[in-house]
Design an enzyme around this catalytic site. Structure first.
Site, PDB file in Angstrom:
ATOM      1  N   CYS A   1      23.366  -3.491  30.142  1.00 31.14           N
ATOM      2  CA  CYS A   1      22.801  -3.022  31.404  1.00 31.14           C
ATOM      3  C   CYS A   1      21.471  -3.731  31.678  1.00 31.14           C
ATOM      4  CB  CYS A   1      22.593  -1.509  31.343  1.00 31.14           C
ATOM      5  SG  CYS A   1      21.745  -0.882  32.789  1.00 31.14           S
TER       6      CYS A   1
ATOM      7  N   CYS B   1      18.708  -1.460  33.181  1.00 29.13           N
ATOM      8  CA  CYS B   1      18.094  -0.549  32.202  1.00 29.13           C
ATOM      9  C   CYS B   1      17.124  -1.296  31.286  1.00 29.13           C
ATOM     10  CB  CYS B   1      19.147   0.104  31.307  1.00 29.13           C
ATOM     11  SG  CYS B   1      20.612   0.665  32.161  1.00 29.13           S
ATOM     12  N   ASP B   2      17.516  -2.482  30.823  1.00 28.52           N
ATOM     13  CA  ASP B   2      16.804  -3.103  29.699  1.00 28.52           C
ATOM     14  C   ASP B   2      16.095  -4.415  30.008  1.00 28.52           C
ATOM     15  OD1 ASP B   2      17.677  -1.032  28.064  1.00 28.52           O
ATOM     16  OD2 ASP B   2      19.572  -2.033  27.651  1.00 28.52           O
TER      17      ASP B   2
END
Ligand code: NAP
Length: 323
Positions: free
Chosen positions: A134, A137-138
């Site tokens: 992701c 997200c990261d």
């Protein structure tokens, strides 16, 4: 035990759109959200092709708008996961969540698909420590670092472009010499000064030091040449598998695990409908999932309408059928 006219399992674009329609049709509706409101789209940073957003939008914004719209018509949201279903005795259907139980006259299944993993040494051990599925997200954790993206489809190229906001350099590693992604995305990555392409190449191992990703072992599939390359972020975008395990043999599935539906979006069980990536391995767009959610909802509304006189009032005590 709660009663519902419509229980929607999953809250991506398919489930949220279905909720807008069933709640607006005055049918008592609960959406069981699962782990992540919005599903995959909520981890997509840029959404440029959802109609009505001339300047694009973000996945989280799109999802939040849909949720608020469904809520305005009275849809309820349960932030738990479904742990068990029983579709074998017909409607009303038994659905168990982490802390609740329901009998629902109709169910709309919209729990989508999960990212595929490479299943190579070092991958699982380093999830959240350099290995990610992701970018939204990261990506932030890899500011000024070397990032690798595995895959050659739309997801890989789109997320690689997004990751250039953070990384010093983003290398796309693809197992063939042709990308599967759309031509528009291919042009964008080929012209991007921060993106490097490593074609005909697979990763044999993710290497770490002190539990953190430090590099990978690469192999050219045409020449057999192997070498090591340092990397900090290792992002895998190689497709998705449907989340149909929960249904075991209760719903008819295709060989690849996708739920089989008819033209009314009804599954092999009367009164259970499906929408979005749980049945669609082909189009997989937020807009097609929303369209599917609408169709499944209209079918559920119709299904209930045809049986209205036989339905139990929602406040009637639940009588469980014998096992
Ligand atoms: P995909 O189209 O199935 O592409 C998966 C990619 O990963 C392919 O390039 C494939 O290589 C590669 N791959 C698969 N297994 C691999 C393995 N074990 N090792 C190395 N590489 C592997 O998946 P996706 O990119 O997630 O897209 C899924 C669907 O969503 C598509 O229909 C796509 O159009 C859609 N989508 C659309 C958008 C958009 O419109 N903006 C954005 C994201 C996704 P091969 O090519 O060699 O098979």
């Amino acid at each position: 035990m709660k009663r519902e006219r419509v229980l929607i399992i999953g809250a991506g674009p398919a489930g949220l759109t279905a909720a807008i329609y069933t709640a607006r049709a005055q049918l008592s509706t609960t959406v069981v959200v699962g782990r992540l409101l919005g599903g995959q789209i909520s981890t997509t940073h840029e959404v440029e092709n959802f109609p009505a957003f001339p300047n694009g939008t973000t996945g989280p914004e799109l999802v939040e708008n849909m949720r608020a719209q469904a809520e305005r018509f009275g849809a309820k949201f349960l932030y738990e996961s479904v742990t068990e279903v029983d579709f074998t005795k017909g409607s009303p259907f038994y659905v168990k969540t982490d802390n609740d139980e329901f009998m629902a006259d109709t169910v709309i299944v919209t729990i989508g698909a999960n990212p595929r993993t490479l299943n190579i040494p070092g991958e699982k051990e380093h999830i959240g420590r350099g290995v990610s599925y992701c970018a939204t997200c990261d990506g932030f954790f890899f500011r000024g670092k070397d990032i690798s993206v595995i895959g050659g489809g739309d997801s890989a190229l789109q997320e690689a472009l997004f990751l250039t906001k953070f990384g010093k350099e983003v290398t796309i590693i693809h197992r063939r010499d042709q990308f599967r992604a759309s031509v528009a995305l291919q042009f964008r990555v080929k012209d991007h000064p921060k993106i490097k392409l490593q074609m005909d190449t697979v990763v044999d191992e993710v290497m770490g030091a002190d539990g953190i990703v430090k590099g990978m072992k690469l192999r050219n599939v045409k020449t057999g040449e192997t070498w090591e390359k340092p990397t900090d972020g290792f992002f895998v975008f190689i497709g998705y598998d449907p989340n149909s395990v929960l249904f075991g043999e209760q719903l008819k599935l295709r060989g690849d695990g996708y739920v089989v539906i008819d033209e009314m979006h009804q599954t092999s069980v009367e009164g259970v409908f499906a929408a979005g990536e749980i049945h669609d391995s082909l189009f997989r767009q937020a807009i097609t999932a929303s369209g599917d959610g609408c169709k499944a909802a209209l079918s559920a509304i119709n299904w209930i309408g045809e049986r209205e006189s036989q339905l139990q009032p929602l406040d009637a005590p639940v009588e469980l059928q014998p096992a």
